[in-house]
Motif scaffolding. Structure first.
Motif, PDB file in Angstrom:
ATOM      1  N   MET A  68      41.421  39.820  29.060  1.00 22.81           N
ATOM      2  CA  MET A  68      42.094  39.931  30.362  1.00 22.81           C
ATOM      3  C   MET A  68      42.417  38.556  30.939  1.00 22.81           C
ATOM      4  SD  MET A  68      42.572  43.070  31.053  1.00 22.81           S
ATOM      5  CE  MET A  68      42.865  43.006  32.816  1.00 22.81           C
ATOM      6  N   GLY A  69      41.580  37.524  30.688  1.00 23.71           N
ATOM      7  CA  GLY A  69      41.837  36.200  31.224  1.00 23.71           C
ATOM      8  C   GLY A  69      41.441  36.087  32.691  1.00 23.71           C
ATOM      9  N   TYR A  70      41.824  34.956  33.285  1.00 20.62           N
ATOM     10  CA  TYR A  70      41.451  34.653  34.656  1.00 20.62           C
ATOM     11  C   TYR A  70      42.688  34.751  35.552  1.00 20.62           C
ATOM     12  CZ  TYR A  70      37.471  32.525  32.230  1.00 20.62           C
ATOM     13  OH  TYR A  70      36.386  32.295  31.427  1.00 20.62           O
ATOM     14  N   ARG A  71      42.498  35.348  36.723  1.00 22.59           N
ATOM     15  CA  ARG A  71      43.578  35.395  37.703  1.00 22.59           C
ATOM     16  C   ARG A  71      43.746  34.027  38.356  1.00 22.59           C
ATOM     17  NH1 ARG A  71      41.569  40.357  41.245  1.00 22.59           N
ATOM     18  NH2 ARG A  71      39.652  39.146  40.952  1.00 22.59           N
ATOM     19  N   VAL A  72      44.901  33.807  38.930  1.00 20.81           N
ATOM     20  CA  VAL A  72      45.193  32.492  39.488  1.00 20.81           C
ATOM     21  C   VAL A  72      44.202  32.109  40.587  1.00 20.81           C
ATOM     22  CG1 VAL A  72      46.869  33.381  41.174  1.00 20.81           C
ATOM     23  CG2 VAL A  72      47.026  31.003  40.401  1.00 20.81           C
ATOM     24  N   GLY A  73      43.783  33.090  41.381  1.00 22.33           N
ATOM     25  CA  GLY A  73      42.817  32.806  42.435  1.00 22.33           C
ATOM     26  C   GLY A  73      41.468  32.416  41.873  1.00 22.33           C
ATOM     27  N   GLU A  74      41.082  33.041  40.771  1.00 20.55           N
ATOM     28  CA  GLU A  74      39.810  32.709  40.136  1.00 20.55           C
ATOM     29  C   GLU A  74      39.849  31.293  39.556  1.00 20.55           C
ATOM     30  OE1 GLU A  74      38.315  37.095  38.572  1.00 20.55           O
ATOM     31  OE2 GLU A  74      39.771  35.963  37.385  1.00 20.55           O
ATOM     32  N   VAL A  75      40.958  30.945  38.936  1.00 26.64           N
ATOM     33  CA  VAL A  75      41.098  29.600  38.369  1.00 26.64           C
ATOM     34  C   VAL A  75      41.062  28.548  39.478  1.00 26.64           C
ATOM     35  CG1 VAL A  75      42.629  28.047  37.088  1.00 26.64           C
ATOM     36  CG2 VAL A  75      42.352  30.436  36.362  1.00 26.64           C
ATOM     37  N   ALA A  76      41.761  28.844  40.567  1.00 25.14           N
ATOM     38  CA  ALA A  76      41.777  27.906  41.684  1.00 25.14           C
ATOM     39  C   ALA A  76      40.370  27.670  42.210  1.00 25.14           C
ATOM     40  CB  ALA A  76      42.680  28.425  42.794  1.00 25.14           C
ATOM     41  N   ALA A  77      39.575  28.748  42.336  1.00 30.02           N
ATOM     42  CA  ALA A  77      38.208  28.620  42.837  1.00 30.02           C
ATOM     43  C   ALA A  77      37.330  27.857  41.850  1.00 30.02           C
ATOM     44  CB  ALA A  77      37.626  30.011  43.104  1.00 30.02           C
ATOM     45  N   LEU A  78      37.494  28.123  40.556  1.00 29.78           N
ATOM     46  CA  LEU A  78      36.698  27.441  39.542  1.00 29.78           C
ATOM     47  C   LEU A  78      36.989  25.941  39.488  1.00 29.78           C
ATOM     48  CD1 LEU A  78      36.907  30.002  36.573  1.00 29.78           C
ATOM     49  CD2 LEU A  78      34.829  29.318  37.782  1.00 29.78           C
ATOM     50  N   ALA A  79      38.268  25.598  39.622  1.00 31.75           N
ATOM     51  CA  ALA A  79      38.683  24.204  39.453  1.00 31.75           C
ATOM     52  C   ALA A  79      38.676  23.417  40.749  1.00 31.75           C
ATOM     53  CB  ALA A  79      40.069  24.151  38.821  1.00 31.75           C
ATOM     54  N   GLY A  80      38.568  24.106  41.885  1.00 29.45           N
ATOM     55  CA  GLY A  80      38.594  23.398  43.161  1.00 29.45           C
ATOM     56  C   GLY A  80      39.980  22.930  43.545  1.00 29.45           C
ATOM     57  N   VAL A  81      40.995  23.671  43.142  1.00 32.75           N
ATOM     58  CA  VAL A  81      42.375  23.344  43.516  1.00 32.75           C
ATOM     59  C   VAL A  81      42.949  24.530  44.282  1.00 32.75           C
ATOM     60  CG1 VAL A  81      42.701  21.826  41.544  1.00 32.75           C
ATOM     61  CG2 VAL A  81      43.314  24.234  41.341  1.00 32.75           C
ATOM     62  N   THR A  82      44.151  24.340  44.808  1.00 32.93           N
ATOM     63  CA  THR A  82      44.783  25.421  45.541  1.00 32.93           C
ATOM     64  C   THR A  82      45.635  26.271  44.604  1.00 32.93           C
ATOM     65  OG1 THR A  82      46.755  24.125  46.071  1.00 32.93           O
ATOM     66  CG2 THR A  82      44.881  23.967  47.592  1.00 32.93           C
ATOM     67  N   VAL A  83      45.844  27.504  44.994  1.00 32.74           N
ATOM     68  CA  VAL A  83      46.746  28.379  44.246  1.00 32.74           C
ATOM     69  C   VAL A  83      48.145  27.783  44.226  1.00 32.74           C
ATOM     70  CG1 VAL A  83      47.865  30.648  44.264  1.00 32.74           C
ATOM     71  CG2 VAL A  83      45.399  30.463  44.708  1.00 32.74           C
ATOM     72  N   ARG A  84      48.526  27.161  45.319  1.00 27.88           N
ATOM     73  CA  ARG A  84      49.858  26.545  45.392  1.00 27.88           C
ATOM     74  C   ARG A  84      50.003  25.440  44.342  1.00 27.88           C
ATOM     75  NH1 ARG A  84      52.486  23.875  50.892  1.00 27.88           N
ATOM     76  NH2 ARG A  84      54.515  23.320  49.966  1.00 27.88           N
ATOM     77  N   ALA A  85      48.935  24.660  44.122  1.00 33.18           N
ATOM     78  CA  ALA A  85      48.987  23.609  43.107  1.00 33.18           C
ATOM     79  C   ALA A  85      49.179  24.200  41.717  1.00 33.18           C
ATOM     80  CB  ALA A  85      47.718  22.770  43.153  1.00 33.18           C
ATOM     81  N   LEU A  86      48.465  25.294  41.430  1.00 29.24           N
ATOM     82  CA  LEU A  86      48.617  25.941  40.129  1.00 29.24           C
ATOM     83  C   LEU A  86      50.032  26.487  39.948  1.00 29.24           C
ATOM     84  CD1 LEU A  86      45.184  27.792  39.876  1.00 29.24           C
ATOM     85  CD2 LEU A  86      45.898  25.720  38.668  1.00 29.24           C
ATOM     86  N   HIS A  87      50.599  27.049  41.007  1.00 26.03           N
ATOM     87  CA  HIS A  87      51.977  27.524  40.933  1.00 26.03           C
ATOM     88  C   HIS A  87      52.929  26.362  40.631  1.00 26.03           C
ATOM     89  CE1 HIS A  87      51.211  31.401  43.483  1.00 26.03           C
ATOM     90  NE2 HIS A  87      50.648  31.445  42.285  1.00 26.03           N
ATOM     91  N   HIS A  88      52.663  25.216  41.266  1.00 21.47           N
ATOM     92  CA  HIS A  88      53.520  24.047  41.055  1.00 21.47           C
ATOM     93  C   HIS A  88      53.394  23.543  39.619  1.00 21.47           C
ATOM     94  CE1 HIS A  88      55.765  20.428  41.837  1.00 21.47           C
ATOM     95  NE2 HIS A  88      54.734  19.660  41.517  1.00 21.47           N
ATOM     96  N   TYR A  89      52.173  23.493  39.102  1.00 19.66           N
ATOM     97  CA  TYR A  89      51.988  23.065  37.717  1.00 19.66           C
ATOM     98  C   TYR A  89      52.751  23.983  36.763  1.00 19.66           C
ATOM     99  CZ  TYR A  89      48.075  20.167  39.404  1.00 19.66           C
ATOM    100  OH  TYR A  89      47.290  19.240  40.059  1.00 19.66           O
ATOM    101  N   ASP A  90      52.766  25.261  37.074  1.00 15.83           N
ATOM    102  CA  ASP A  90      53.495  26.228  36.251  1.00 15.83           C
ATOM    103  C   ASP A  90      55.000  25.974  36.346  1.00 15.83           C
ATOM    104  OD1 ASP A  90      54.295  28.374  34.737  1.00 15.83           O
ATOM    105  OD2 ASP A  90      53.639  29.905  36.167  1.00 15.83           O
ATOM    106  N   GLU A  91      55.484  25.724  37.557  1.00 17.91           N
ATOM    107  CA  GLU A  91      56.923  25.535  37.770  1.00 17.91           C
ATOM    108  C   GLU A  91      57.459  24.307  37.032  1.00 17.91           C
ATOM    109  OE1 GLU A  91      57.132  25.329  41.970  1.00 17.91           O
ATOM    110  OE2 GLU A  91      56.756  27.476  42.269  1.00 17.91           O
ATOM    111  N   ILE A  92      56.644  23.244  36.939  1.00 17.98           N
ATOM    112  CA  ILE A  92      57.120  22.024  36.280  1.00 17.98           C
ATOM    113  C   ILE A  92      56.730  21.976  34.796  1.00 17.98           C
ATOM    114  CG2 ILE A  92      57.034  20.728  38.437  1.00 17.98           C
ATOM    115  CD1 ILE A  92      54.459  19.402  37.476  1.00 17.98           C
ATOM    116  N   GLY A  93      56.089  23.044  34.309  1.00 15.75           N
ATOM    117  CA  GLY A  93      55.759  23.125  32.895  1.00 15.75           C
ATOM    118  C   GLY A  93      54.526  22.343  32.492  1.00 15.75           C
ATOM    119  N   LEU A  94      53.746  21.907  33.466  1.00 12.35           N
ATOM    120  CA  LEU A  94      52.543  21.142  33.157  1.00 12.35           C
ATOM    121  C   LEU A  94      51.410  22.051  32.715  1.00 12.35           C
ATOM    122  CD1 LEU A  94      51.137  18.380  33.128  1.00 12.35           C
ATOM    123  CD2 LEU A  94      50.564  18.732  35.544  1.00 12.35           C
TER     124      LEU A  94
END
Length: 254
Positions: A1-27
């Protein structure tokens, strides 16, 4: 099933918005999506995110991180080794910065040993130039002599040091006014006394360090004024002290 974006954000100490941005720029694009289109991150994605965040902590811009991660032939071990090297280098730099701040605090504490009223009583109208403590740290902070420096602590000790300085300057001015050569025995005696005065605060001042300091007297009026006040000076007196110190060092080290 993997990790939801909110779970990853909580684990890594980043914001969901940052993860969305990393996805948008292909990082960092998630490896999967749910049937509803929601992002799902697997363990490999989390490993990549960890590398991204460490490079960010080291000050790399996102564009550079993307290029580094895209280098062919680089695996997780390679990145970890590189990041370790960068962290060690950054640690060394931080240690140097902390040491510089400590030296600056020491310099400012030395300059504040007397109250303004006591400074006027001991030194009259002489005042340390603005920013001199910072400049002294930049110039001398890494020298062993600086680290051994012990300036007078009480008004009485400062007054005695000032009395000795004035007596030394009086005899220096007499030599200059009488035209006595800077490489004469009399000037050499004053040069030795000058080294002794420096040693009193440095613990020990060798001839090389004394010559470095004396060289400043000829070129930097602010530095000369610490030794010979403006109203005590004669034309060329800074160069005279420099030359006397050089001649004395050469004679005694021959």
């Amino acid at each position: 099933m993997g990790y939801r974006v909110g779970e990853v954000a909580a684990l890594a100490g980043v914001t969901v918005r940052a993860l969305h941005h990393y996805d948008e720029i292909g990082l960092l694009s998630p490896s999967g999506r749910t049937a509803s289109g929601y992002r799902r991150y697997d363990d490999a994605d989390l490993d990549r995110l960890q590398r991204i965040l460490l490079y960010r902590e080291l000050g790399f811009p996102l564009e550079t991180i993307a290029s580094v991660l895209a280098e062919p032939g680089t695996d997780a071990d390679h990145h970890l080794k590189r990041q370790r090297e960068l962290l060690v280098a950054q640690g060394d730099r931080i240690e140097r910065m902390v040491a510089a701040v400590d030296r600056l605090l020491e310099a400012r504490a030395m300059g504040n040993a007397l109250t303004p009223e006591e400074k006027f009583e001991v030194f009259g109208g002489f005042r340390e130039p603005e920013g001199y403590a910072e400049e002294a740290v930049r110039r001398w902070g890494d020298c062993p002599e600086w680290k051994r420096t012990q300036l007078p602590e009480t008004k009485e000790e400062w007054a005695e040091a000032e009395r000795q300085r004035k007596d030394w300057v009086r005899r220096l001015v007499a030599l200059v006014d009488d035209g006595v050569a800077a490489d004469s025995p009399a000037a050499g005696e004053l040069a030795e006394e000058h080294r002794a005065m420096l040693s009193a605060v440095m613990g020990e001042c060798g001839y090389a360090m004394q010559q470095r300091i004396a060289a400043l007297y000829a070129d930097e009026p602010a530095q000369l004024a610490f030794l010979v006040r403006e109203d005590e000076q004669r034309p060329g007196i800074g160069a005279y002290v420099r030359d006397a110190v050089r001649a004395n060092a050469a004679r005694r080290q021959a």
